[in-house]
Motif scaffolding. Structure first.
Motif, PDB file in Angstrom:
ATOM      1  N   SER A 264     -10.746   7.953   6.855  1.00 25.31           N
ATOM      2  CA  SER A 264     -11.046   7.623   5.462  1.00 25.31           C
ATOM      3  C   SER A 264     -11.556   8.843   4.705  1.00 25.31           C
ATOM      4  O   SER A 264     -11.196   9.070   3.540  1.00 25.31           O
ATOM      5  CB  SER A 264     -12.093   6.501   5.406  1.00 25.31           C
ATOM      6  OG  SER A 264     -11.632   5.340   6.077  1.00 25.31           O
TER       7      SER A 264
ATOM      8  N   TYR B  35      -7.922   0.798  -2.503  1.00 26.74           N
ATOM      9  CA  TYR B  35      -7.547   1.605  -1.338  1.00 26.74           C
ATOM     10  C   TYR B  35      -6.530   2.681  -1.709  1.00 26.74           C
ATOM     11  O   TYR B  35      -6.273   3.590  -0.924  1.00 26.74           O
ATOM     12  CB  TYR B  35      -6.971   0.727  -0.233  1.00 26.74           C
ATOM     13  CG  TYR B  35      -7.987  -0.094   0.533  1.00 26.74           C
ATOM     14  CD1 TYR B  35      -9.212  -0.442  -0.034  1.00 26.74           C
ATOM     15  CD2 TYR B  35      -7.718  -0.538   1.815  1.00 26.74           C
ATOM     16  CE1 TYR B  35     -10.129  -1.201   0.660  1.00 26.74           C
ATOM     17  CE2 TYR B  35      -8.642  -1.294   2.526  1.00 26.74           C
ATOM     18  CZ  TYR B  35      -9.848  -1.627   1.937  1.00 26.74           C
ATOM     19  OH  TYR B  35     -10.756  -2.387   2.630  1.00 26.74           O
TER      20      TYR B  35
ATOM     21  N   GLN C 263      -2.215   7.784   5.081  1.00 27.72           N
ATOM     22  CA  GLN C 263      -2.386   6.351   4.874  1.00 27.72           C
ATOM     23  C   GLN C 263      -1.224   5.560   5.453  1.00 27.72           C
ATOM     24  O   GLN C 263      -1.419   4.441   5.956  1.00 27.72           O
ATOM     25  CB  GLN C 263      -2.581   6.062   3.385  1.00 27.72           C
ATOM     26  CG  GLN C 263      -3.889   6.623   2.850  1.00 27.72           C
ATOM     27  CD  GLN C 263      -4.200   6.208   1.425  1.00 27.72           C
ATOM     28  OE1 GLN C 263      -3.366   5.672   0.706  1.00 27.72           O
ATOM     29  NE2 GLN C 263      -5.427   6.466   0.987  1.00 27.72           N
TER      30      GLN C 263
ATOM     31  N   TRP D 290       0.822  -1.202   0.000  1.00 28.81           N
ATOM     32  CA  TRP D 290       0.000   0.000   0.000  1.00 28.81           C
ATOM     33  C   TRP D 290       0.866   1.266   0.000  1.00 28.81           C
ATOM     34  O   TRP D 290       0.693   2.164  -0.832  1.00 28.81           O
ATOM     35  CB  TRP D 290      -0.926  -0.029   1.221  1.00 28.81           C
ATOM     36  CG  TRP D 290      -1.983   1.027   1.282  1.00 28.81           C
ATOM     37  CD1 TRP D 290      -2.089   2.155   0.522  1.00 28.81           C
ATOM     38  CD2 TRP D 290      -3.109   1.048   2.164  1.00 28.81           C
ATOM     39  NE1 TRP D 290      -3.199   2.880   0.883  1.00 28.81           N
ATOM     40  CE2 TRP D 290      -3.846   2.225   1.882  1.00 28.81           C
ATOM     41  CE3 TRP D 290      -3.567   0.193   3.170  1.00 28.81           C
ATOM     42  CZ2 TRP D 290      -5.008   2.563   2.589  1.00 28.81           C
ATOM     43  CZ3 TRP D 290      -4.722   0.528   3.857  1.00 28.81           C
ATOM     44  CH2 TRP D 290      -5.434   1.693   3.564  1.00 28.81           C
TER      45      TRP D 290
ATOM     46  N   TYR E  86     -13.723   5.458  -1.687  1.00 34.77           N
ATOM     47  CA  TYR E  86     -13.197   4.817  -0.479  1.00 34.77           C
ATOM     48  C   TYR E  86     -14.087   5.086   0.730  1.00 34.77           C
ATOM     49  O   TYR E  86     -14.410   4.168   1.486  1.00 34.77           O
ATOM     50  CB  TYR E  86     -11.776   5.323  -0.207  1.00 34.77           C
ATOM     51  CG  TYR E  86     -11.088   4.600   0.927  1.00 34.77           C
ATOM     52  CD1 TYR E  86     -10.664   3.285   0.777  1.00 34.77           C
ATOM     53  CD2 TYR E  86     -10.860   5.232   2.146  1.00 34.77           C
ATOM     54  CE1 TYR E  86     -10.032   2.618   1.809  1.00 34.77           C
ATOM     55  CE2 TYR E  86     -10.226   4.571   3.186  1.00 34.77           C
ATOM     56  CZ  TYR E  86      -9.818   3.269   3.006  1.00 34.77           C
ATOM     57  OH  TYR E  86      -9.204   2.609   4.043  1.00 34.77           O
TER      58      TYR E  86
END
Length: 475
Positions: free
Chosen positions: A415, A318, A277, A248, A432
């Motif tokens: 988020s 994501y 993130q 990620w 998302y």
């Protein structure tokens, strides 16, 4: 398929297929034994359309500058056909296949061959060999917790290559993004199919298997509870954490490098997405031992939902914010950027502190202070599948007295911050927050259905004491 999977309920007691004063129905542990028509329809829908959704989003960025409506309008107006769009889609390449194979092999090597050493010198970090929760069959699995170590080694090598070695360009992930998608799909379907075959013919623990008699449900939701190869290679722990979540942050870094290459700068929005993130990714690996007691490990079986989801859905959807910012390099005003940062930090604080309060309460059996006071709890009695009675406590202090899943509220705030960093020009980066709202609301309902069956009247007392799930006064 959530990267940041959450605890199943704020209680410190032993998990089990249980009810309050009577034997549990078999469906209360993890997944169903019998499938109703709605569940079957949902499963078939996801199996058919989830791969298409991923492809559509990635294709929209590649061919239509991240517009979700432009492909549909082109097809409706006759300016393009499905065949035209597919013809423009990059195929799998030998380079992408070698890159992806090397990536997965490297993560397998780090997972299986390098015991954790971070816990020896990082204060407060719990790694190495750890025990998971009790399974429905009564087994207690041991895990080699070394995700933080794998993340650190991987990223040290990434930065060493970017600044010193130059073995490959830091834009390599973006440059091969769609060819890598086909490789990720191949792995996702392969491991899901293998897990199903394994569950039928050579399960790790046959007593922890579930069969519904419905092929599609078994394939998606899984048969085995904790499929393993050998002593240490646990499918759920590996695929939930590696290769998707380790990747990620690398994916975001590659997107930032591409933005630098194309425009000569990295925008503050891209920096925000990378930083916020990365906080959640690092939190996941710092608390990997705690993760062993979450819903993904404690209650979900391993099937397509986790296997394909962790290989494809997670790394591709994501990271949509970073991908969008490559095509639309948004430079936020200072006030906007600060507001997004504060929202993300506040969401993370609530998420982490709520989980810390529950973990502290569990570890000390309530002999602790939460918000400077002795915590309040509701005493519960439940009966496990073997007929044994157990005692547990449901925390009603701190954030757990504000709402029954207030950690999810913090997660949703974080988020939303990712999405707001992208401005308001397109819908795509906001997928998302829409997805996470649906996912976590569903988890609330699923978890509470299980807890109501487990605790019976005691759960009614708990919901009376804490009447709201996510937002006090609203829901």
């Amino acid at each position: 398929m959530a990267a940041k999977s959450q605890p199943s309920a704020p209680q410190p007691g032993s998990p089990g297929r249980v009810t309050n004063g009577k034997a549990a129905s078999q469906g209360q542990w993890g997944r169903a034994w019998e499938v109703d028509w709605f569940s079957l329809a949902s499963v078939v829908f996801l199996l058919l359309f989830a791969p298409f959704i991923v492809y559509y989003f990635i294709m929209a960025c590649d061919q239509y500058s991240c517009s979700l409506t432009a492909p549909l309008l082109d097809i409706a107006a006759g300016r393009a056909s499905l065949a035209d769009i597919w013809a423009k889609t990059p195929p799998v390449t030998t380079r992408a296949a070698l890159l992806y194979t090397s990536w997965v092999a490297f993560q397998v090597l780090l997972y299986t061959m390098l015991p954790d050493f971070c816990h020896r010198f990082l204060p407060g970090y719990v790694g190495g060999v750890q025990e998971g929760a009790v399974t429905p069959a009564g087994a207690v699995n041991k895990y080699q917790v070394n995700g933080l170590q794998a993340w650190l080694i991987t990223h040290l090598l990434w930065f060493a290559n970017s600044h010193l070695l130059s073995w490959f360009p830091p834009t390599i992930i973006f440059d091969n993004w769609i060819p890598l998608l086909w490789c990720a799909n191949f792995l996702g379907y392969t491991v899901s199919t293998f897990a199903m075959i394994k569950g039928y013919f050579f399960p790790t623990n046959a007593e922890d298997c579930k069969f519904t008699g419905n092929f599609f449900y078994n394939y998606m939701m899984g048969i085995e509870f904790n499929p393993r190869l050998g002593k240490w290679f646990d499918f759920k722990l590996f695929f939930n954490g590696r290769p998707g979540i380790v990747a990620w942050t690398l994916i975001n870094l590659s997107f930032a490098a591409k933005q630098q290459e194309l425009y000569g700068q990295v925008t503050n929005s891209m920096v925000l997405v990378n930083v916020l993130q990365a906080m959640y990714v690092l939190d996941f690996f710092w608390n990997e031992t705690w993760y062993l007691k979450t819903i993904d490990i404690c209650h979900d079986h391993f099937g397509w939902y986790l296997g394909w989801g962790d290989c494809v859905w997670l790394p591709y959807l994501y990271t949509l914010q970073g991908l969008y910012l490559v095509y639309h390099p948004v430079q936020l005003s200072t006030h906007h950027a600060v507001a997004v940062l504060l929202l993300g930090l506040l969401g993370y604080y609530i998420f982490r502190m709520a989980n810390h309060q529950k973990d502290l309460f569990r570890r000390t059996d309530g002999r602790c202070l939460i918000w400077g006071r002795k915590p309040k709890a509701i005493e519960c009695v439940y009966t496990s599948a073997d007929g044994q009675k157990h005692h547990s406590k449901l925390l009603v202090s701190g954030f757990w007295g504000v709402a029954r899943h207030f950690n999810y509220t913090g997660d949703l705030m974080g988020s939303l911050a990712y999405c707001l960093a992208c401005g308001g020009g397109h819908l795509l980066p906001y997928f998302y927050i829409i997805y996470m709202t649906i996912l976590l609301t569903h988890r609330c309902l699923r978890d509470e259905h299980r807890c109501a069956s487990k605790y019976g009247r005691d759960w009614q007392r708990y919901t009376a004491a804490v009447p709201y799930r996510l937002l006090p006064g609203v829901f």
